[in-house]
Design an enzyme around this catalytic site. Structure first.
Site, PDB file in Angstrom:
ATOM      1  N   SER A   3       0.821  -1.213   0.000  1.00 23.67           N
ATOM      2  CA  SER A   3       0.000   0.000   0.000  1.00 23.67           C
ATOM      3  C   SER A   3       0.858   1.268   0.000  1.00 23.67           C
ATOM      4  O   SER A   3       2.016   1.256   0.412  1.00 23.67           O
ATOM      5  CB  SER A   3      -0.907   0.021   1.227  1.00 23.67           C
ATOM      6  OG  SER A   3      -1.647  -1.172   1.324  1.00 23.67           O
TER       7      SER A   3
HETATM    8  N1  SAH Z   1      -0.579  -5.218   4.010  1.00 22.08           N
HETATM    9  C1  SAH Z   1       0.188  -5.522   2.800  1.00 22.08           C
HETATM   10  C2  SAH Z   1      -0.528  -5.108   1.531  1.00 22.08           C
HETATM   11  C3  SAH Z   1      -1.544  -6.080   1.239  1.00 22.08           C
HETATM   12  S1  SAH Z   1      -2.172  -6.238  -0.401  1.00 22.08           S
HETATM   13  C4  SAH Z   1       1.561  -4.916   2.831  1.00 22.08           C
HETATM   14  O1  SAH Z   1       1.892  -4.194   3.777  1.00 22.08           O
HETATM   15  O2  SAH Z   1       2.326  -5.187   1.904  1.00 22.08           O
HETATM   16  C5  SAH Z   1      -3.526  -7.304   0.072  1.00 22.08           C
HETATM   17  C6  SAH Z   1      -3.140  -8.717   0.382  1.00 22.08           C
HETATM   18  O3  SAH Z   1      -4.322  -9.383   0.825  1.00 22.08           O
HETATM   19  C7  SAH Z   1      -2.632  -9.494  -0.821  1.00 22.08           C
HETATM   20  O4  SAH Z   1      -1.367 -10.014  -0.541  1.00 22.08           O
HETATM   21  C8  SAH Z   1      -3.667 -10.606  -0.998  1.00 22.08           C
HETATM   22  O5  SAH Z   1      -3.112 -11.830  -1.434  1.00 22.08           O
HETATM   23  C9  SAH Z   1      -4.238 -10.724   0.410  1.00 22.08           C
HETATM   24  N2  SAH Z   1      -5.558 -11.350   0.516  1.00 22.08           N
HETATM   25  C10 SAH Z   1      -6.603 -11.267  -0.341  1.00 22.08           C
HETATM   26  N3  SAH Z   1      -7.648 -11.979   0.126  1.00 22.08           N
HETATM   27  C11 SAH Z   1      -7.247 -12.536   1.310  1.00 22.08           C
HETATM   28  C12 SAH Z   1      -7.884 -13.384   2.275  1.00 22.08           C
HETATM   29  N4  SAH Z   1      -9.123 -13.833   2.114  1.00 22.08           N
HETATM   30  N5  SAH Z   1      -7.175 -13.742   3.361  1.00 22.08           N
HETATM   31  C13 SAH Z   1      -5.896 -13.313   3.551  1.00 22.08           C
HETATM   32  N6  SAH Z   1      -5.247 -12.509   2.667  1.00 22.08           N
HETATM   33  C14 SAH Z   1      -5.913 -12.128   1.562  1.00 22.08           C
END
Ligand code: SAH
Length: 233
Positions: A81
């Site tokens: 993000s």
């Molecule tokens: N917080 C992260 C950014 C996350 S992007 C950072 O600091 O880099 C969102 C993430 O959520 C992605 O990696 C995606 O694979 C994950 N995601 C999507 N659906 C999900 C679910 N149901 N459970 C866990 N993770 C999930």
């Protein structure tokens, strides 16, 4: 060189004090120009954003962009993000040193690293296994021993470790998952993007009180969708 789970990241580089100093300067500028300038004032949060090396959570190809004002690709169609959003969401949780926090969507591990310096324990769930493995390794390498990463569907939360003082969701479900509400301590806060990829999303701040849930829309955002358990049949 060996890669983990087919990812495009290379192992840690040898220490380079000159590069580290340049990154620290870029980070200080990021905190001042992108985060404080937009109204995040929590000194502990600003301190954490100034300390955590965001460039260590992106690939070599993205590294020179690590302190720019935007999200960056981390592979598998996912992103780390924008720094301002990480700071805004972290501050919205009002993190305290004794808190246990749940994160859904580990991604690169950067958000978990920022939280790690502010609270007692971070539990983070990632559904894409190679991302979870890589983040766990990076967090360990950088000394964030109070972060636990699990591969799984965050829609269901982490019931064995509940209740949590705060929950941060960094992928967008269409509705607030009930399991997460149940796993939030009374008095606790949750920050979560809610909505669809097309109809727009709002960052929602929830507070669980003895009288029920208080809900406030705080910012229009665009996160990757939460996949898994919330999919309609
Ligand atoms: N917080 C992260 C950014 C996350 S992007 C950072 O600091 O880099 C969102 C993430 O959520 C992605 O990696 C995606 O694979 C994950 N995601 C999507 N659906 C999900 C679910 N149901 N459970 C866990 N993770 C999930």
């Amino acid at each position: 060189m060996a890669t983990l789970g087919g990812c495009d990241m290379e192992p840690a580089q040898p220490p380079d004090p000159v590069a580290d100093a340049a990154y620290a300067t870029a980070r200080a500028r990021m905190v001042h120009d992108q985060i404080a300038a937009r109204g995040v004032t929590d000194a502990r949060v600003l301190g954490a954003m100034a300390r955590v090396p965001r460039h260590e959570f992106v690939s070599a190809a993205q590294r020179r962009l690590a302190y720019e004002d935007g999200p960056l690709p981390i592979g598998h169609g996912q992103t780390i993000s924008q720094p301002y959003i990480v700071a805004f969401m972290t501050a919205a949780l009002d993190p305290k040193p004794d808190h246990r926090v749940l994160e859904i969507g580990t991604g690169s591990g950067y958000q978990a690293a920022v939280l790690s310096g502010l609270v007692a324990e971070v539990y983070s769930i990632e559904i894409v296994e190679p991302l979870a493995l890589r983040a766990a390794e990076d967090l360990k390498r950088l000394g964030h021993a109070n972060v636990k990463v699990r591969v799984g569907d965050g829609y269901l939360g982490w019931p064995e470790a509940a209740p949590f003082d705060a929950i941060i969701v960094t992928c967008a479900p269409e509705q607030v998952p009930q399991a997460l509400v149940e796993q939030l301590r009374t008095g606790g806060r949750m920050i979560i993007p809610v909505g669809s990829q097309w109809g727009g999303q709002e960052l929602v701040l929830l507070r669980k009180t003895a009288r029920g849930l208080e809900k406030r829309e705080v910012l229009p955002v665009r996160f990757v969708p939460m996949v898994g358990g919330n999919r309609r049949p």
